[in-house]
Structure formats: C-alpha cells, structure tokens
Write an enzyme that holds these catalytic residues in place. Structure first.
Site, mmCIF file in Angstrom:
data_model
loop_
_atom_site.group_PDB
_atom_site.id
_atom_site.type_symbol
_atom_site.label_atom_id
_atom_site.label_comp_id
_atom_site.label_asym_id
_atom_site.label_seq_id
_atom_site.Cartn_x
_atom_site.Cartn_y
_atom_site.Cartn_z
ATOM 1 N N VAL A 51 80.640 16.269 120.827
ATOM 2 C CA VAL A 51 79.534 15.496 120.267
ATOM 3 C C VAL A 51 78.851 16.260 119.125
ATOM 4 O O VAL A 51 78.283 17.315 119.348
ATOM 5 C CB VAL A 51 78.495 15.199 121.352
ATOM 6 C CG1 VAL A 51 77.332 14.415 120.781
ATOM 7 C CG2 VAL A 51 79.132 14.443 122.506
ATOM 8 N N PRO A 52 78.948 15.729 117.899
ATOM 9 C CA PRO A 52 78.318 16.361 116.734
ATOM 10 C C PRO A 52 76.803 16.215 116.772
ATOM 11 O O PRO A 52 76.215 15.546 115.933
ATOM 12 C CB PRO A 52 78.931 15.605 115.554
ATOM 13 C CG PRO A 52 79.221 14.240 116.106
ATOM 14 C CD PRO A 52 79.604 14.466 117.544
ATOM 15 N N CYS A 53 76.190 16.844 117.744
ATOM 16 C CA CYS A 53 74.741 16.689 117.921
ATOM 17 C C CYS A 53 73.971 17.244 116.729
ATOM 18 O O CYS A 53 72.795 16.949 116.561
ATOM 19 C CB CYS A 53 74.311 17.370 119.213
ATOM 20 S SG CYS A 53 74.993 19.011 119.431
ATOM 21 N N HIS A 54 74.625 18.042 115.887
ATOM 22 C CA HIS A 54 73.931 18.605 114.716
ATOM 23 C C HIS A 54 73.693 17.528 113.664
ATOM 24 O O HIS A 54 72.946 17.729 112.728
ATOM 25 C CB HIS A 54 74.764 19.747 114.133
ATOM 26 C CG HIS A 54 76.149 19.364 113.779
ATOM 27 N ND1 HIS A 54 77.214 19.496 114.654
ATOM 28 C CD2 HIS A 54 76.651 18.832 112.645
ATOM 29 C CE1 HIS A 54 78.307 19.067 114.044
ATOM 30 N NE2 HIS A 54 78.001 18.645 112.827
#
Length: 85
Positions: A51-54
């Site tokens: 998950v590219p939470c950034h």
DNA sequence: GCGCTGACTGTCA
DNA sequence: ATGACAGCCAGCG
C-alpha cells in the site's frame, strides 16, 4: 483485519504513481465520507508495503505524517515519484 | 458497551 | 494567513 481496512488499502493502492489523494478523498472512495480520521488511523497502524501510503496526504496539501521515517522520507518518496510539493 | 486516541477536516477568532 | 476548537470514524483497552 476489518473490511474497512481492506477497503482503505484498496483505495490507496489505486492511487497512480506521482499522484496523491487526501484522507478525505480515500474515505469518500470507500463510501465513508467523513471517516478521514479513521483512514489515517489505518495508515498509521497498518504498515503494508503493498500500500503506497506515502501517496496519502492531508486535504490542505500538507504531507501529514509517515510511519517509516517521518514526513522527510515521505516527501523524498513523493518527489522521486514525480509529485511536486 | 464505554471512553480514549489519532498520519484528519472545516470553521471561527 | 496562522492558531485554536469541535466534529467524525474506526480500533483498542
């Protein structure tokens, strides 16, 4: 893992590289408008590399936070992906 | 089931 | 424009 968490992860995963979505936008995408805080909570507790939470930032354009090195690391990643902050 | 907490958000001073 | 306040939602003790 709850359904809510799964939905959040899916929504975040759908964010294209170089783009960002606000916590509120993600919340709305999963059918929980107003649950931006809950979304942020999922990001904060769930550290998932898939998950590219950034790519999830605040609605006011600020980075917010990051569980892997703080805002500095987050900013660096976004810059390397093409997002100009 | 209750109350507290948090990578938030919008409004008011 | 900057800071403070209150509202909202899911997870955890």
């Amino acid at each position: 893992m709850t359904q809510f968490t799964t939905d959040v992860e899916e929504a975040v995963r759908s964010i294209p590289a170089g783009e960002v979505r606000s916590y509120q936008a993600v919340a709305r995408a999963i059918g929980r408008p107003g649950a931006a805080r809950a979304v942020a909570n999922v990001m904060a507790r769930n550290i998932d590399p898939t998950v590219p939470c950034h790519r999830v930032i605040r609605a006011d354009g600020k980075l917010g936070g990051y569980n892997r090195g703080g805002e500095e690391a987050k900013r660096a990643i976004l810059l390397s992906e093409g997002y100009q902050c």
